[in-house]
Scaffold this motif. Structure first.
Motif, PDB file in Angstrom:
ATOM      1  N   VAL A   1     -12.245  29.543   2.613  1.00 50.89           N
ATOM      2  CA  VAL A   1     -11.174  28.821   1.924  1.00 50.89           C
ATOM      3  C   VAL A   1     -11.505  28.643   0.445  1.00 50.89           C
ATOM      4  N   HIS A   2     -12.696  28.163   0.149  1.00 53.90           N
ATOM      5  CA  HIS A   2     -13.118  27.941  -1.234  1.00 53.90           C
ATOM      6  C   HIS A   2     -14.005  29.112  -1.658  1.00 53.90           C
ATOM      7  N   LEU A   3     -13.380  30.199  -2.053  1.00 47.39           N
ATOM      8  CA  LEU A   3     -14.109  31.436  -2.329  1.00 47.39           C
ATOM      9  C   LEU A   3     -15.041  31.311  -3.531  1.00 47.39           C
ATOM     10  N   HIS A   4     -14.753  30.375  -4.421  1.00 47.07           N
ATOM     11  CA  HIS A   4     -15.600  30.218  -5.610  1.00 47.07           C
ATOM     12  C   HIS A   4     -16.992  29.714  -5.267  1.00 47.07           C
ATOM     13  N   CYS A   5     -17.161  29.126  -4.082  1.00 41.23           N
ATOM     14  CA  CYS A   5     -18.497  28.652  -3.692  1.00 41.23           C
ATOM     15  C   CYS A   5     -18.961  29.301  -2.391  1.00 41.23           C
ATOM     16  N   ASN A   6     -18.493  30.494  -2.132  1.00 39.06           N
ATOM     17  CA  ASN A   6     -18.870  31.241  -0.946  1.00 39.06           C
ATOM     18  C   ASN A   6     -20.309  31.758  -1.037  1.00 39.06           C
ATOM     19  N   THR A   7     -21.019  31.720   0.091  1.00 41.79           N
ATOM     20  CA  THR A   7     -22.325  32.362   0.211  1.00 41.79           C
ATOM     21  C   THR A   7     -22.262  33.372   1.352  1.00 41.79           C
ATOM     22  N   PRO A   8     -22.497  34.645   1.094  1.00 40.26           N
ATOM     23  CA  PRO A   8     -22.493  35.635   2.172  1.00 40.26           C
ATOM     24  C   PRO A   8     -23.598  35.353   3.186  1.00 40.26           C
TER      25      PRO A   8
END
Length: 222
Positions: A185-192
């Motif tokens: 949802v919050h792609l700006h704070c995504n970690t793979p």
């Protein structure tokens, strides 16, 4: 003597239960999950965030559940009563399903909110995390202003910076903040997931002691 790392995870992403928790258990790591349950996130994204019962599952796995306000509210602009309402409303949901009253808190959005810091102890909060980049010393750091390093795809360097600042001082730790692993949802704070797994393996292989905020700060609870 090992170096202390405190792991924290914000925003009650479903990946915390489905991916993060099993990996942390594999390595014997502790962690604090700071949960927030705003309708504006939950309603349009069914299945992407943890329900109260799923948060209870994290607690039963041995992880700390912390308060991140009910609505992920920007506390600096709220009155004392509004701050209390945000904290208490989430506490009521958590305790209502059998989760202990939180002793750890994370300021929504990260910035320190002095107006909220004054009233957090009224709700049983002993430790409150900002996003200021520094080491946490449990004897000298203001427990209502604990710093951390935020790590995600766009801020991978912060993981290395955090580890460089860690030391073998028993009273010091470096706090690391993640959001979803992944965060859909919050792609700006995504970690793979593959990056997170690599980082956790590094902590394990290099003998870091990985704890929750509550457990590292326990000295100050005596």
């Amino acid at each position: 003597m090992s170096k202390n790392i405190v792991l924290t995870f914000d925003d009650a992403c479903i990946s915390h239960l489905e991916f993060v928790a099993p990996l942390l258990q594999k390595y014997g790591f502790g962690a604090t999950f700071f949960v927030s349950m705003p309708d504006e996130w939950y309603r349009p994204n069914p299945g992407k965030f943890l329900s109260p019962q799923q948060i209870l599952q994290l607690h039963r796995l041995g992880f700390e559940i912390g308060n991140h306000t009910l609505n992920h509210a920007g506390l600096q602009r709220l009155s004392d009563e509004q701050c209390r309402d945000e904290i208490t409303a989430l506490n009521n949901i958590l305790t209502g399903v059998g989760i202990p009253l939180p002793v750890s808190f994370a300021y929504p959005g990260g910035p320190y909110a002095p107006n909220a810091a004054r009233i957090l102890p009224e709700s049983g909060i002993r430790f409150a995390r900002t996003t200021e980049k520094a080491q946490w010393n449990r004897r000298t750091t203001d427990p209502m202003r604990i710093p951390c390093f935020s790590v995600c795809s766009k801020e991978q360097d912060n993981f290395d910076r955090a580890l460089e600042l860690s030391s073998e001082d028993d009273d010091s730790a470096v706090v690391i903040l993640y959001h979803g692993v992944p965060d859909e949802v919050h792609l700006h704070c995504n970690t793979p997931p593959e990056l997170f797994e690599k980082q956790m393996r590094h902590l394990y292989d290099n003998g870091f002691k990985v704890l929750s905020m509550r457990d590292f700060g326990a000295l100050n609870l005596v």
